[in-house]
Design an enzyme around this catalytic site. Structure first.
Site, PDB file in Angstrom:
ATOM      1  CB  CYS A  67       1.158   9.658  10.207  1.00 46.08           C
ATOM      2  SG  CYS A  67       2.172   8.979  11.555  1.00 46.08           S
ATOM      3  CB  THR A  72       5.341   6.895  10.763  1.00 43.32           C
ATOM      4  OG1 THR A  72       3.947   6.734  10.452  1.00 43.32           O
ATOM      5  CG2 THR A  72       5.484   7.357  12.198  1.00 43.32           C
ATOM      6  NE  ARG A 129       3.063  -2.983  12.479  1.00 43.44           N
ATOM      7  CZ  ARG A 129       2.405  -1.956  11.970  1.00 43.44           C
ATOM      8  NH1 ARG A 129       1.156  -2.115  11.565  1.00 43.44           N
ATOM      9  NH2 ARG A 129       2.958  -0.770  11.864  1.00 43.44           N
ATOM     10  CD  GLU A 170       2.431  -0.529  16.443  1.00 39.10           C
ATOM     11  OE1 GLU A 170       3.483  -0.096  16.941  1.00 39.10           O
ATOM     12  OE2 GLU A 170       1.710   0.141  15.684  1.00 39.10           O
ATOM     13  CD  GLU A 176      -2.860   7.714   9.370  1.00 41.42           C
ATOM     14  OE1 GLU A 176      -1.646   7.999   9.326  1.00 41.42           O
ATOM     15  OE2 GLU A 176      -3.293   6.694   9.921  1.00 41.42           O
ATOM     16  NE  ARG A 210      -2.353   5.344   4.357  1.00 37.58           N
ATOM     17  CZ  ARG A 210      -2.347   4.975   5.631  1.00 37.58           C
ATOM     18  NH1 ARG A 210      -2.982   3.868   5.993  1.00 37.58           N
ATOM     19  NH2 ARG A 210      -1.738   5.694   6.539  1.00 37.58           N
ATOM     20  NE  ARG A 227       0.123   1.508   4.497  1.00 42.63           N
ATOM     21  CZ  ARG A 227       0.856   2.428   5.100  1.00 42.63           C
ATOM     22  NH1 ARG A 227       1.493   3.345   4.401  1.00 42.63           N
ATOM     23  NH2 ARG A 227       0.990   2.433   6.409  1.00 42.63           N
ATOM     24  NE  ARG A 279       2.794  -1.968   7.771  1.00 40.96           N
ATOM     25  CZ  ARG A 279       2.160  -3.135   7.915  1.00 40.96           C
ATOM     26  NH1 ARG A 279       1.215  -3.493   7.041  1.00 40.96           N
ATOM     27  NH2 ARG A 279       2.437  -3.951   8.906  1.00 40.96           N
TER      28      ARG A 279
END
Length: 380
Positions: free
Chosen positions: A291, A293, A329, A334, A245, A249, A146, A300
């Protein structure tokens, strides 16, 4: 004096972004929140890097176009002291206006992407360069790649008005409707979606869900479910989340371990959208996201993989994964446990390398883990 300066700046920008709180209230919340953070045993990167001098320097600043404050950036980390990072960018300009706090956190999280570092230009390469990791399907249950994108000239979630959400949804879905061949599908708006349909999509790990406390504290869930939705292709191997978010995405996935094919599908989908939509980017940070990150490539790549023998020593598994820049994970992500020896393993590096290099690291690392699992199995 600080309060007066903030009043003047916010008054000037009031037509751009209406504030529900007075400037003095914002400062009071910042001061109280900072003291609470400083007195806590929080392990967040926000606490680690937000020193008093930096806090005092930034607490009266606002971004030029959207008037975002330091409170907009850090309120999630102040509310959730168990945050790992604790900061979000409410608009693209925040990365510059509040660079004194964003830069050290980005450097820390992205391992060495310091102030002088510059993210390279995008280079996707070809998915065909990455052969199937598990052609006999003994280890890998599924593969997913993604990436996230934000639309130029729009702020991020905390600054979006209800009308902005609708405009973004309209822009994005208009382009999604033009996708063809393998990528062709249907858009399902969250507004008006029946609860049982919504839950089925969530259970199948297709759809995002409301209620993330970190996003809510950052004011990223306002006007829910207005402007949110999901696009799904016919084969259910290509998804696009709208206004979860990030503005977009893009997700490619399928059963098995053919990382190259999954990656290629994502590339084609992304490039099709990029033909009509302009994305927010920065010459130093790469693609800009809500974000920090997810900056840079935003890529990812992950697999659900069975590692029952390696997984008996979780510390050893994580140590090996770390050598290959991978994150381990539990089965459901997570802070979850691995069910039946199944782990979610993904790449960690997103900045300072190209998309092609990021997926290449992932491919090489998963190959090494499968080989190690086979060796452990042979010892039994």
């Amino acid at each position: 004096m600080n309060s007066i300066r903030l009043v003047r700046t916010l008054t000037k920008c009031m037509s751009v972004r209406p504030y529900s709180m007075a400037p003095c209230e914002i400062l009071e919340l910042l001061e109280a929140g900072y003291q609470k953070l400083a007195d806590s045993d929080s392990k967040s990167l926000l606490k680690k890097h937000l020193t008093k001098p930096i806090f005092d320097k930034l607490k009266t600043k606002v971004t030029p176009s959207y008037c975002s404050t330091l409170l907009d950036c850090i309120q999630s980390g102040l509310c959730n002291l168990d945050s790992n990072v604790g900061i979000y960018a409410p608009d693209p300009e925040a990365y510059q206006t509040f660079a004194e706090i964003f830069d050290p956190i980005i450097n820390d999280y992205h391992k060495g992407f310091g102030k002088g570092a510059k993210h390279p230009a995008s280079c996707f390469g070809y998915g065909a360069d990455f052969p199937d990791l598990d052609p006999e399907q003994k280890f890998i249950l599924s593969t997913r790649v993604r990436c996230g994108r934000s639309i130029q000239d729009f702020p991020f979630n905390p600054c979006l008005s209800e009308d902005d959400y609708r405009k973004l949804e309209c822009m994005i879905t208009k382009v999604l409707s033009t996708l063809c061949n393998e990528h062709a599908g249907k858009y399902y708006p969250l507004a008006g979606m029946e609860k049982d349909v919504q839950q089925k999509l969530i259970d199948k790990h297709y759809l995002f869900k409301e209620g993330d406390r970190f996003l809510q504290a950052a004011n990223a869930s306002r006007f829910w479910p207005t402007g949110r939705g999901i696009f799904i292709n016919r084969a259910r191997t290509f998804l696009v989340w709208v206004n979860e978010e990030d503005h977009i995405r893009i997700i490619s996935m399928e059963r098995g371990g053919d990382l190259g094919r999954v990656y290629e599908r994502m590339i084609i989908g992304l490039e099709s959208l990029a033909y009509s939509l302009k994305f927010s980017s920065d010459s130093r940070l790469g693609n800009l996201t809500f974000c920090p990150t997810n900056l840079g490539t935003t890529i990812r790549a992950s697999v659900h993989i069975k590692l029952p023998h390696l997984g008996k020593d979780r510390a050893k598994l994580e140590e090996m994964a770390k050598k290959h820049n991978l994150q381990v994970r539990g089965t459901s992500g997570e802070h979850t446990e691995a069910k039946d020896g199944v782990y979610d393993i993904s790449n960690t590096r997103r900045m300072g390398l190209t998309e092609y290099q990021a997926v290449g690291e992932m491919h090489k690392g998963i190959s090494a883990l499968i080989e190690a699992e086979c060796q452990e199995c042979c010892k039994k």
